[in-house]
Enzyme design. Structure first.
Site, short mmCIF file in Angstrom:
data_model
loop_
_atom_site.label_atom_id
_atom_site.label_comp_id
_atom_site.label_asym_id
_atom_site.label_seq_id
_atom_site.Cartn_x
_atom_site.Cartn_y
_atom_site.Cartn_z
N ASP A 158 29.56 36.89 44.90
CA ASP A 158 28.80 37.39 46.04
C ASP A 158 27.56 36.49 46.22
OD1 ASP A 158 27.11 38.79 47.73
OD2 ASP A 158 27.69 40.75 46.94
N HIS A 159 27.53 35.78 47.34
CA HIS A 159 26.47 34.78 47.53
C HIS A 159 25.10 35.43 47.69
CE1 HIS A 159 25.07 30.80 48.08
NE2 HIS A 159 26.21 30.29 48.51
#
Ligand code: CAO
Length: 550
Positions: free
Chosen positions: A522-523
């Site tokens: 998850d950036h």
């Protein structure tokens, strides 16, 4: 011409004083035959009272909390000419109900008086009702009247209570099984004096199924199929949470809106989910850009002034050739909703890495050979991966975390989930406290959990509490893939089949066994540099497993 019709509570068996816990209609509402009017809840069953006539509601004659029984007028309806005709066939007096009364012999001693089969009591005309929840497992101690399983027809949700006290020796049904009167649910070893097929134990049964005005309901019921009941987590995650208490009408409403009931906070009596809980959940979801039943992307596109997504194409496939239509399993439906949300909401990036596992695989094969005779658990690559991931999570704690609004919750425990392929779809059991377990322990536990997953025997608790997920397709093949993050986790590791590859050692190409890793992160939490550091470190651990011990 129109006529007034009183819609009454049909025969609901031995129940005479059952509280109204939900009312679905108000004056002015237009209703169809079989629409749910109110929900009644006894201590054993939740039943919708369906409309036996179509028309416009003139008056609602019951209030929440009223205790009512057969014959109580629930609603007065002005039936239109056509509606009245329709209803004449079925109502206003509902057809005799499929009902139950206490089944005297729900408990049958099978061997002396020590072992007792607890069966489904008389549940009226229903003969094939799906099991939607199983509350017990072998070894559990139950008392008379403890709920063993929940059944759900299209009109009623009913708990099957235990007719005897004792220790569960065997659970003979699993989620999705269709059962009827007489089906054996569990085999109990009776608890001496507590055991009882005595009249007190007759209590086991009372399960009432609401009558319906219409022709006897086909127990075909909802397309419920096996599911690790309770609800769903994601990725593949499934069922989270414990038992969900909701009436059949509410369950149908939730299905219609694509709402996963386990995600809904109940506000009703005894933690029951009400219609407004679902409405509130949908409103909340819409404000965060997720519309149950639509993809979140569709929701945000619609509100952002950008593109509105086109509706899903409706094609008459049969026009082009023969087809076979198969309903999705419940697992697939649940995981589908979670996957859609996770895919659309998480700005995820997948990072690939190759790990040299030549030495590790040789070590694994050697150990398995040495232990062949002793019957020691066979070590799997998955078990080594779990252990290596724990070490990497300890070094990079942002991966062992979840987003909670503006906070990052860093977990100090290491529960590793793994995706398991089953005939009904994907489920994701969790190895708890993997940091405290040996590779042998993990190999045994993952093997046991994978078997339970395939047998449909995982409990919701077995699929909860994960920090990080591994999805291993190594036994099947493939090179790389992009797994979907299993929210609320922030990363997932995909693994494919190892293969011999030529690797340049500075002087020459040498054959090395190479394991393809695909880490999706998850950036919002993990940027590319961190993800790549994690991957490189993980590959180092796998290349030289001694590093795990440091
Ligand atoms: N490379 C090469 N061979 C591998 C391997 C890898 N990465 N991983 C496993 N294998 C081998 C095993 O050694 C085993 O061979 P032997 O029987 O000769 O020892 C064989 O493949 C079968 O392994 P397995 O896959 O049954 O067992 P496992 O412990 O590796 O995995 C489980 C267990 C539950 C992860 C697996 O059965 C499974 O369900 N995988 C599918 C997961 C999935 O569908 N993910 C996709 C999610 S997103 O849609």
């Amino acid at each position: 011409m129109s006529q007034l019709i009183d819609i009454k509570v049909p025969d609901i068996g031995d129940f005479s004083d059952v509280p109204v816990i939900e009312i679905f209609v108000k004056p002015g509402d237009v209703i169809k035959v079989d629409d749910a009017l109110v929900t009644l809840e006894s201590d054993k069953a939740t039943m919708d009272v369906p409309a036996s006539a179509a028309g416009v509601v003139k008056e609602v004659l019951v209030n929440l909390g009223d205790r009512i029984g057969e014959g109580t007028v629930v609603v007065r309806v002005e039936a239109s000419e056509t509606a009245a005709t329709t209803s004449a066939a079925t109502a206003p007096t509902p057809a005799p109900a499929p009902v139950s009364t206490a089944a005297p012999a729900a408990a049958t001693p099978v061997s002396g008086s020590a072992v007792i089969d607890v069966k489904v009591p008389d549940i009226g005309d229903f003969s094939e009702v799906p099991v939607i929840e199983v509350f017990v497992k072998p070894g559990d101690v139950v008392k008379v009247d403890d709920a063993l399983v929940t059944l759900e027809s299209d009109k009623a949700t009913m708990d099957v209570p235990s007719s005897a006290a004792g220790t569960v020796k065997e659970v003979l049904v699993k989620l999705g099984d269709k059962v009827g009167e007489g089906s054996v649910i569990v085999r109990l070893e009776s608890a001496g004096a507590l055991t009882s097929t005595s009249p007190a134990a007759a209590a086991p049964t009372p399960t009432a199924v609401p009558a319906t005005s219409a022709p006897a309901p086909t127990a075909a019921a909802p397309a419920a199929t096996a599911v690790p009941s309770a609800a769903a987590s994601t990725l593949p995650s499934l069922p989270l949470g414990g038992a969900v208490h909701a009436s059949p009408g509410i369950r149908a409403y939730a299905r219609e809106l694509g709402v996963d009931l386990t995600q809904v906070k109940p506000t009703g009596p005894k933690s029951r989910i009400l219609r407004e809980d679902i409405t509130g959940f949908v409103k909340g979801a819409m404000s965060t850009g997720i519309v149950p039943g639509k993809t979140p992307a569709a929701a945000s596109a619609g509100s952002g002034g950008g593109l509105d997504l086109l509706p899903w194409p409706k094609v008459d496939f049969a026009k082009f050739g023969p087809i076979d239509v198969q309903p999705l399993s419940r697992i697939k439906k649940i995981s589908g909703q979670n996957l859609s949300r996770n895919w659309a909401m998480i700005p995820a990036v997948t990072y690939h890495e190759d790990a040299d596992i030549t030495d590790l695989e040789a070590f694994r094969v050697q150990l398995n050979k040495e232990n062949e005779k002793s019957g020691e658990t066979k070590l799997t690559m998955l078990a080594f991966l779990v252990k290596a991931c724990v070490k990497a999570l300890q070094k990079y704690p942002e991966f062992n975390a979840s987003l909670d609004g503006d906070n990052l919750v860093l977990k100090q425990y290491f529960n590793i989930a793994f995706a398991a392929d089953t005939p009904n779809g994907l489920v994701v059991p969790v190895i708890k406290n993997a940091d405290k377990k040996s590779v042998f322990d993990i190999a045994k536990e993952s093997g046991d959990l994978a078997k339970q997953a395939r047998d449909g025997k995982l409990k919701p608790a077995d699929m909860q509490g994960a920090c990080f997920t591994i999805s291993s397709l190594g036994g099947i093949g493939g090179t790389y893939f992009a797994p979907i993050v299993n929210a609320p986790e922030v990363a997932i590791l995909g693994v494919n089949k190892s293969a011999m590859k030529p690797v340049w050692d500075g002087k020459q190409f040498v054959p090395r066994l190479t394991l393809p890793l695909s880490l999706t992160a998850d950036h919002r939490v993990i940027d590319g540099a961190l993800a790549t550091r994690f991957n490189v470190y993980l590959a180092q651990l796998l290349a030289d497993f001694r590093r795990v011990a440091l």
